[in-house]
Design an enzyme around this catalytic site. Sequence first.
Site, PDB file in Angstrom:
ATOM      1  N   LYS A   1      -4.581 -31.381 -53.588  1.00  0.00           N
ATOM      2  CA  LYS A   1      -5.031 -31.551 -52.204  1.00  0.00           C
ATOM      3  C   LYS A   1      -5.864 -32.818 -52.134  1.00  0.00           C
ATOM      4  CE  LYS A   1      -7.437 -28.859 -48.611  1.00  0.00           C
ATOM      5  NZ  LYS A   1      -7.891 -27.472 -48.309  1.00  0.00           N
TER       6      LYS A   1
ATOM      7  N   VAL B   1      -1.418 -32.107 -49.022  1.00  0.00           N
ATOM      8  CA  VAL B   1      -1.225 -31.427 -50.296  1.00  0.00           C
ATOM      9  C   VAL B   1       0.096 -31.887 -50.912  1.00  0.00           C
ATOM     10  CG1 VAL B   1      -1.062 -29.199 -51.458  1.00  0.00           C
ATOM     11  CG2 VAL B   1      -2.589 -29.466 -49.497  1.00  0.00           C
TER      12      VAL B   1
ATOM     13  N   GLY C   1      -2.760 -30.241 -43.766  1.00  0.00           N
ATOM     14  CA  GLY C   1      -3.691 -29.415 -42.998  1.00  0.00           C
ATOM     15  C   GLY C   1      -4.571 -30.287 -42.133  1.00  0.00           C
TER      16      GLY C   1
ATOM     17  N   PHE D   1      -7.666 -31.799 -42.809  1.00  0.00           N
ATOM     18  CA  PHE D   1      -8.144 -33.042 -43.441  1.00  0.00           C
ATOM     19  C   PHE D   1      -7.219 -33.494 -44.541  1.00  0.00           C
ATOM     20  CE2 PHE D   1     -11.994 -30.541 -42.573  1.00  0.00           C
ATOM     21  CZ  PHE D   1     -12.536 -31.340 -41.589  1.00  0.00           C
TER      22      PHE D   1
ATOM     23  N   ASP E   1     -11.307 -18.598 -42.483  1.00  0.00           N
ATOM     24  CA  ASP E   1     -10.117 -19.320 -42.019  1.00  0.00           C
ATOM     25  C   ASP E   1      -8.852 -18.591 -42.474  1.00  0.00           C
ATOM     26  OD1 ASP E   1      -8.812 -21.324 -40.614  1.00  0.00           O
ATOM     27  OD2 ASP E   1      -8.998 -22.827 -42.206  1.00  0.00           O
TER      28      ASP E   1
ATOM     29  N   GLY F   1       2.432 -30.108 -47.962  1.00  0.00           N
ATOM     30  CA  GLY F   1       1.912 -29.635 -46.681  1.00  0.00           C
ATOM     31  C   GLY F   1       0.790 -30.514 -46.192  1.00  0.00           C
TER      32      GLY F   1
HETATM   33  P1  ADP Z   1      -6.128 -27.588 -45.033  1.00  0.00           P
HETATM   34  O1  ADP Z   1      -7.524 -27.260 -45.432  1.00  0.00           O
HETATM   35  O2  ADP Z   1      -5.992 -29.012 -44.615  1.00  0.00           O
HETATM   36  O3  ADP Z   1      -5.553 -26.588 -44.057  1.00  0.00           O
HETATM   37  P2  ADP Z   1      -4.667 -26.246 -47.141  1.00  0.00           P
HETATM   38  O4  ADP Z   1      -5.412 -26.072 -48.433  1.00  0.00           O
HETATM   39  O5  ADP Z   1      -4.573 -25.041 -46.255  1.00  0.00           O
HETATM   40  O6  ADP Z   1      -5.251 -27.510 -46.370  1.00  0.00           O
HETATM   41  O7  ADP Z   1      -3.192 -26.765 -47.469  1.00  0.00           O
HETATM   42  C1  ADP Z   1      -2.301 -27.134 -46.417  1.00  0.00           C
HETATM   43  C2  ADP Z   1      -0.911 -26.574 -46.704  1.00  0.00           C
HETATM   44  O8  ADP Z   1      -0.407 -27.101 -47.945  1.00  0.00           O
HETATM   45  C3  ADP Z   1      -0.858 -25.044 -46.880  1.00  0.00           C
HETATM   46  O9  ADP Z   1      -0.765 -24.373 -45.621  1.00  0.00           O
HETATM   47  C4  ADP Z   1       0.397 -24.884 -47.740  1.00  0.00           C
HETATM   48  O10 ADP Z   1       1.568 -24.962 -46.951  1.00  0.00           O
HETATM   49  C5  ADP Z   1       0.331 -26.113 -48.652  1.00  0.00           C
HETATM   50  N1  ADP Z   1      -0.379 -25.794 -49.909  1.00  0.00           N
HETATM   51  C6  ADP Z   1      -1.715 -25.831 -50.096  1.00  0.00           C
HETATM   52  N2  ADP Z   1      -2.076 -25.488 -51.343  1.00  0.00           N
HETATM   53  C7  ADP Z   1      -0.922 -25.214 -51.991  1.00  0.00           C
HETATM   54  C8  ADP Z   1      -0.626 -24.759 -53.339  1.00  0.00           C
HETATM   55  N3  ADP Z   1      -1.612 -24.544 -54.212  1.00  0.00           N
HETATM   56  N4  ADP Z   1       0.670 -24.535 -53.665  1.00  0.00           N
HETATM   57  C9  ADP Z   1       1.640 -24.745 -52.741  1.00  0.00           C
HETATM   58  N5  ADP Z   1       1.427 -25.156 -51.470  1.00  0.00           N
HETATM   59  C10 ADP Z   1       0.159 -25.398 -51.081  1.00  0.00           C
HETATM   60 MG    MG Z   2      -5.168 -24.569 -44.393  1.00  0.00          MG
HETATM   61 MG    MG Z   3      -8.947 -26.017 -44.716  1.00  0.00          MG
END
Ligand code: ADP
Ligand code: MG
Ligand code: MG
Length: 267
Positions: A36, A21, A16, A18, A129, A14
Site C-alpha cells: 500500500k 495498493v 482507496g 489515500f 471503517d 486497488g
Molecule cells: P484505503 O485505505 O485507501 O481504502 P485499502 O487498504 O482499503 O486502502 O486498500 C484499497 C483496496 O486495495 C482494497 O479495497 C482491496 O481491493 C485492495 N487491497 C488492499 N490490501 C490488499 C491485500 N493485502 N491483498 C489484496 N488486495 C488488497
Molecule cells: Mg479501504
Molecule cells: Mg483506509
Amino acid sequence: GKRVGQYELKSKLGKGTFGTVYLGKHIPSKNKIAIKMISRQGLRADQQNRLEQEIVCQRSVDSEYVVKLIDVQKTDNNFYLILEYCSGGDLGQFITQNGPVEESIARRWMQHIIEGFKALRAKNIIHRDMKLQNILLTEASTSATLKLADFGMSRFLDDDLAQSWLGTPLYMAPEMFRWKEGYDAKADIWSLGVVFYEILTGEAPFNAKRREEIPHAQKKLKSLPANLSPLCQDLLTRMLSYDPKTRISFEELFEHPFILPPKEDEY
Ligand code: ADP
Ligand code: MG
Ligand code: MG
C-alpha cells in the site's frame, strides 16, 4: 517493476482514499505480498497521524482473520505498507461479481469476521471503517478465509467516546451522524450489520439514494428476506438496532447461536 527495499512493485490491485495498493514480491523469498503506497506529498498532519495509528493498530493485532502488516518502508516521496497478500480481492468486488451468498456461507464468513474482531477487542481497537471493500478474501471463492483490512480509521478506544466524523456514510452507525453524542465499539457492530445484510442480499439494508438521506433512512430498515433462518434474522435485527444501547454488544455477538459453532458433544 519499481523496487523499494527488498520489495518489488508489480500490478495495481486497488485504490482507496489515500493509497494505491499493488501486488508485489519480497525479492529474497519470492513471496507475493501487497504494497500500500501512500504519497507523502500534501499529507496533512492529521493524515500523517492517522497513518501512524493505522500502523500501530494493525501491527498490534495477531490473528489469522486480520491482514498482517509485515513491514513499513519510507522513501523521500512515499510510505509503503507491506501487507499479507489476499489473492481473492475484497468482498465488494466478490459480491459485485458473484452476487449475494447463501446463509450457510454468510454464517462461515461472519464467523471469520467476528474472530477478527475478537482479536481487535483484545487490544481495545475500534476499526471505524468496516465495509465490504475492507474485508479481503484469501482466494476468489466462497470457501476463502476472510480477513479484516484497512486500519486507516482505527484507534485505541480509551475511556472517552470517540467523536470524530469519519467513515463511509453507507456504513456509519446512526449515532455517528449525531457526533456530539460520541460513539464506541457498537458503531463497528452497526457497520458489520450492514456488511452482513449486503452479503446475504447484495443490497444495503435501507433505501437512501443520496448520503443526506441516510440518517433518516436508517430509522426504517427494509424487511429481512423471509427465507433466512430465525437465528440469522435475530442476529441481523440486533446488529442493526438503531439505538446503540439496545444493539447487540460484542460480548453477546461472540456468543450468539448463529455464530457459535455447534459444540462437539452435540454431534
Ligand atoms: P484505503 O485505505 O485507501 O481504502 P485499502 O487498504 O482499503 O486502502 O486498500 C484499497 C483496496 O486495495 C482494497 O479495497 C482491496 O481491493 C485492495 N487491497 C488492499 N490490501 C490488499 C491485500 N493485502 N491483498 C489484496 N488486495 C488488497
Ligand atoms: Mg479501504
Ligand atoms: Mg483506509
